[in-house]
Scaffold this active site. Structure first.
Site, PDB file in Angstrom:
ATOM      1  N   SER A  99       0.869  -1.186   0.000  1.00  0.00           N
ATOM      2  CA  SER A  99       0.000   0.000   0.000  1.00  0.00           C
ATOM      3  C   SER A  99       0.901   1.229   0.000  1.00  0.00           C
ATOM      4  CB  SER A  99      -0.870   0.040   1.262  1.00  0.00           C
ATOM      5  OG  SER A  99      -1.601  -1.137   1.412  1.00  0.00           O
ATOM      6  N   LYS A 174      -7.304   1.950  -2.732  1.00  0.00           N
ATOM      7  CA  LYS A 174      -6.909   1.576  -1.367  1.00  0.00           C
ATOM      8  C   LYS A 174      -7.011   2.800  -0.435  1.00  0.00           C
ATOM      9  CE  LYS A 174      -4.890  -0.749   2.032  1.00  0.00           C
ATOM     10  NZ  LYS A 174      -5.461  -1.876   2.753  1.00  0.00           N
ATOM     11  N   LYS A 242       0.207   5.652   8.380  1.00  0.00           N
ATOM     12  CA  LYS A 242       0.981   5.669   7.130  1.00  0.00           C
ATOM     13  C   LYS A 242       0.050   5.875   5.934  1.00  0.00           C
ATOM     14  CE  LYS A 242       1.713   1.960   4.990  1.00  0.00           C
ATOM     15  NZ  LYS A 242       1.167   1.253   3.818  1.00  0.00           N
TER      16      LYS A 242
HETATM   17  P1  NAD Z   1       5.973  -5.754   7.273  1.00  0.00           P
HETATM   18  O1  NAD Z   1       6.702  -4.575   7.826  1.00  0.00           O
HETATM   19  O2  NAD Z   1       5.609  -6.875   8.181  1.00  0.00           O
HETATM   20  O3  NAD Z   1       6.826  -6.401   6.057  1.00  0.00           O
HETATM   21  C1  NAD Z   1       7.495  -5.654   5.082  1.00  0.00           C
HETATM   22  C2  NAD Z   1       8.765  -6.421   4.724  1.00  0.00           C
HETATM   23  O4  NAD Z   1       9.381  -5.798   3.593  1.00  0.00           O
HETATM   24  C3  NAD Z   1       9.808  -6.423   5.844  1.00  0.00           C
HETATM   25  O5  NAD Z   1      10.122  -7.756   6.210  1.00  0.00           O
HETATM   26  C4  NAD Z   1      10.997  -5.691   5.222  1.00  0.00           C
HETATM   27  O6  NAD Z   1      12.257  -6.179   5.658  1.00  0.00           O
HETATM   28  C5  NAD Z   1      10.783  -5.943   3.754  1.00  0.00           C
HETATM   29  N1  NAD Z   1      11.482  -4.990   2.884  1.00  0.00           N
HETATM   30  C6  NAD Z   1      11.430  -3.649   2.897  1.00  0.00           C
HETATM   31  N2  NAD Z   1      12.242  -3.138   1.948  1.00  0.00           N
HETATM   32  C7  NAD Z   1      12.798  -4.189   1.324  1.00  0.00           C
HETATM   33  C8  NAD Z   1      13.729  -4.311   0.250  1.00  0.00           C
HETATM   34  N3  NAD Z   1      14.260  -3.252  -0.377  1.00  0.00           N
HETATM   35  N4  NAD Z   1      14.097  -5.545  -0.121  1.00  0.00           N
HETATM   36  C9  NAD Z   1      13.591  -6.644   0.492  1.00  0.00           C
HETATM   37  N5  NAD Z   1      12.708  -6.586   1.511  1.00  0.00           N
HETATM   38  C10 NAD Z   1      12.309  -5.372   1.916  1.00  0.00           C
HETATM   39  O7  NAD Z   1       4.681  -5.168   6.541  1.00  0.00           O
HETATM   40  P2  NAD Z   1       3.315  -5.950   6.215  1.00  0.00           P
HETATM   41  O8  NAD Z   1       2.389  -5.862   7.386  1.00  0.00           O
HETATM   42  O9  NAD Z   1       3.646  -7.255   5.600  1.00  0.00           O
HETATM   43  O10 NAD Z   1       2.680  -4.967   5.113  1.00  0.00           O
HETATM   44  C11 NAD Z   1       3.142  -4.932   3.776  1.00  0.00           C
HETATM   45  C12 NAD Z   1       2.256  -3.971   3.002  1.00  0.00           C
HETATM   46  O11 NAD Z   1       0.901  -4.471   3.011  1.00  0.00           O
HETATM   47  C13 NAD Z   1       2.197  -2.546   3.601  1.00  0.00           C
HETATM   48  O12 NAD Z   1       2.166  -1.604   2.576  1.00  0.00           O
HETATM   49  C14 NAD Z   1       0.889  -2.561   4.394  1.00  0.00           C
HETATM   50  O13 NAD Z   1       0.319  -1.269   4.536  1.00  0.00           O
HETATM   51  C15 NAD Z   1       0.040  -3.467   3.517  1.00  0.00           C
HETATM   52  N6  NAD Z   1      -1.060  -4.107   4.258  1.00  0.00           N
HETATM   53  C16 NAD Z   1      -0.830  -4.655   5.482  1.00  0.00           C
HETATM   54  C17 NAD Z   1      -1.884  -5.221   6.182  1.00  0.00           C
HETATM   55  C18 NAD Z   1      -1.658  -5.806   7.554  1.00  0.00           C
HETATM   56  O14 NAD Z   1      -2.653  -6.095   8.247  1.00  0.00           O
HETATM   57  N7  NAD Z   1      -0.416  -6.041   7.994  1.00  0.00           N
HETATM   58  C19 NAD Z   1      -3.176  -5.249   5.628  1.00  0.00           C
HETATM   59  C20 NAD Z   1      -3.373  -4.739   4.339  1.00  0.00           C
HETATM   60  C21 NAD Z   1      -2.295  -4.149   3.660  1.00  0.00           C
END
Ligand code: NAD
Length: 298
Positions: A99, A174, A242
């Site tokens: 997102s 979104k 965010k």
């Molecule tokens: P998270 O922080 O758990 O995971 C993100 C991962 O990306 C981390 O492990 C990080 O190390 C990795 N990362 C970042 N930059 C990187 C790079 N250059 N190379 C490799 N890895 C990299 O986040 P999440 O909860 O999994 O969320 C991911 C996305 O999904 C976000 O944009 C969030 O807003 C969206 N989202 C999350 C939820 C939720 O409930 N967690 C629900 C809907 C949408």
């Protein structure tokens, strides 16, 4: 299954790791990379292909999925010096399911297009349970041809995927989702605080109004959490902040005043400052309670 058998996934956090597992279960060869070694090692032990950078993921894949936190992380993973753009062959499809700000997605789409690489922005709703169950709701921006090409990937990770328009349309949709959810929770919190102050039982109020026009999926999910004072995430306040920051940055760049979204952004920021950023967004209740000096209790 897609014609593409080799799928890459970059970002193996709360969402990305179970999505990678669902792609593996669907029979794809899945190449994985994260900045943290632990989820990479875990998935490789279970049969995923080890990659050492986003470029390496792309070089081992026909279609690369991105699932990182926000716009700067997507920019680095896709366009950075060892980013996807370096390793991807011409004609590859990159699907950013993070997102992020939709104007940034449009910029990423243009730069990939110049390199001969196809792009979709495809953020999701449904949280960790949806990612684990493979039932995410996926909002997609891009061409019909790219959407059709990615459809088997969406089938393996989600319950629905809707093509909303050109690149950026997924992200705008979104943001629309996040505005409605935050407003709905804040409205519910104010309704319960007012009626609690009046001496009413909040659960009775909820039961009286949930079947009428005010009823909603958000109300049904969040009111019971408020009654139980269960603020365990779910969807964290810091993530919703965010998203509201992306709403307001985007709106400002487009000259669109969004008064209520601006207020919701401030509420979420104040809750983070109070140390509540990791609470579920049902915890917006605490902000409203603090102003009124009223606690909502069953
Ligand atoms: P998270 O922080 O758990 O995971 C993100 C991962 O990306 C981390 O492990 C990080 O190390 C990795 N990362 C970042 N930059 C990187 C790079 N250059 N190379 C490799 N890895 C990299 O986040 P999440 O909860 O999994 O969320 C991911 C996305 O999904 C976000 O944009 C969030 O807003 C969206 N989202 C999350 C939820 C939720 O409930 N967690 C629900 C809907 C949408």
């Amino acid at each position: 299954m897609a014609d593409e058998k080799r799928i890459g996934i970059i970002g193996l956090g709360i969402m990305g790791k179970p999505m990678a597992r669902n792609l593996m279960t669907a029979g794809y060869e899945v190449a994985v990379y994260d900045l943290f070694p632990e989820p990479v090692e875990e998935l490789v032990t279970d049969g995923a292909i080890l990659a050492t950078s986003p470029a390496d993921v792309a070089s081992k894949s026909d279609l690369t999925v991105i699932m990182v936190q926000n716009s700067p992380q997507s920019m680095t993973a896709i366009l950075g010096e060892d980013g996807v753009v370096v390793g991807a062959d011409k004609g590859q499809l990159v699907v950013d399911m993070s997102s992020i700000a939709p104007l940034i997605s449009q910029q990423i789409g243009k730069e990939l297009d110049a390199a001969g690489i196809d792009f979709l922005d495809a953020p999701v709703s449904g949280g960790e349970p949806g990612a684990v169950a493979g039932t995410l709701a996926i909002m997609v921006g891009g061409t019909r041809a790219a959407f059709d090409r990615a459809a088997p990937i969406f089938d393996a990770t989600g319950a629905s995927a809707v093509l909303c328009g050109p690149v950026g349309a997924g992200g705008f949709t979104k943001l629309a989702n996040q505005i409605c959810v935050a407003a709905n929770i804040n409205g519910l919190a104010e309704a319960l605080v007012l009626t609690s102050k009046a001496g009413l039982d909040p659960e009775t109020v909820f039961n009286a109004i949930k079947g009428g026009l005010a009823g909603s999926n958000v109300m049904n999910a969040k009111a019971p959490m408020m009654f139980a004072r269960n603020f365990q995430a779910g969807f964290r306040i810091e993530l919703h902040l965010k998203d509201m920051n992306n709403v307001m940055d985007t709106a400002q760049q487009m000259g669109v005043p969004l008064q209520m979204s601006a207020q919701l952004q401030q509420v979420l920021q104040a809750l983070c400052n109070e140390g509540n950023g990791t609470d579920d967004h049902a915890g917006i209740l605490k902000y409203v309670e603090a102003l009124a000096k009223v606690e909502v209790k069953k």
